[in-house]
Scaffold this active site. Sequence first.
Site, PDB file in Angstrom:
ATOM      1  N   SER A  44      53.985 109.984  24.090  1.00 23.10           N
ATOM      2  CA  SER A  44      53.745 110.255  22.676  1.00 23.10           C
ATOM      3  C   SER A  44      54.762 109.589  21.754  1.00 23.10           C
ATOM      4  O   SER A  44      54.451 109.312  20.588  1.00 23.10           O
ATOM      5  CB  SER A  44      53.747 111.763  22.429  1.00 23.10           C
ATOM      6  OG  SER A  44      54.946 112.349  22.912  1.00 23.10           O
TER       7      SER A  44
ATOM      8  N   HIS B  93      58.778 115.404  17.409  1.00 19.73           N
ATOM      9  CA  HIS B  93      58.366 114.005  17.519  1.00 19.73           C
ATOM     10  C   HIS B  93      58.819 113.249  16.270  1.00 19.73           C
ATOM     11  O   HIS B  93      58.996 113.842  15.207  1.00 19.73           O
ATOM     12  CB  HIS B  93      56.835 113.894  17.662  1.00 19.73           C
ATOM     13  CG  HIS B  93      56.342 114.240  19.013  1.00 19.73           C
ATOM     14  ND1 HIS B  93      56.021 115.524  19.384  1.00 19.73           N
ATOM     15  CD2 HIS B  93      56.106 113.465  20.112  1.00 19.73           C
ATOM     16  CE1 HIS B  93      55.610 115.530  20.647  1.00 19.73           C
ATOM     17  NE2 HIS B  93      55.665 114.295  21.113  1.00 19.73           N
TER      18      HIS B  93
END
Length: 267
Positions: free
Chosen positions: A43, A249
């Site tokens: 990711s 993230h």
Amino acid sequence: MRRSRLLLFLGTLLLAGTTALTGAAAAQASPQAAGGYVALGDSYSSGVGAGSYTAESGDCKRSTKAYPYLWQAANSPSSFDFEACSGARTGDVLSGQLGTLSTATGLVSISVGGNDAGFADVMTTCVLQSDSTCLNRIATARAYVESTLPGRLDSVYSAIRDRAPNAEVVVLGYPRFYKLGTFCIGLSETKRKAVNDAADLLDNAIAQRARAHGFTFGDVRTTFTGHEICSGNSWLHSVDWLNIGNSYHPKAAGQSGGYLPVLDAAA
């Protein structure tokens, strides 16, 4: 000077000037741009947290604001294959991401290993549980990184080299999550330091195996310094209760300011 000689002289000057200009432009372009670029990994490479996901990528969440997409837009490689996928582990890279690699591939980038070490479960535990429970979960992850992950990374790196023998391979690491020593709502300082220390252990393990295979390790800890969670100018999402998948993230700014310069320098 006769007219014919003058024309020849001027033509020579024009050719020399054109050659110098095109040579300078070529010198500024990445040499890997002449070959294909394949972006592999998890990711952090697909761009989860950056938004602007391509429709075709589905649950892989490949973002047009992710560093691979930004690099190809700036360098125009002969081909671009964006294979990175949210949640990918080393086994997923081996089984589903290597098909576009070839002798024509000029550049490969990859980030992988965090999911193997249980990144999501570590952060869930540390957000919801006590300091001691968090530290115990991190200890389990650290043991995995030290004992099992190196062999899994070796398998991935060997497979990349077998399929793309001519490529420059850049292995990107992970940032430290937290700025320490400052007031910040959320995890305790004890948890934050343990998480950062685990990120360092993971990066060091990845760097060692990448270099053993002759690959370049791209250390993003330097570019993210000053932009961690609790810094006041974070390039990372903290817990996002409205979109939990974004949590921990990089934001779009983390992709463009944290990851892209490191790939540029390595490629």
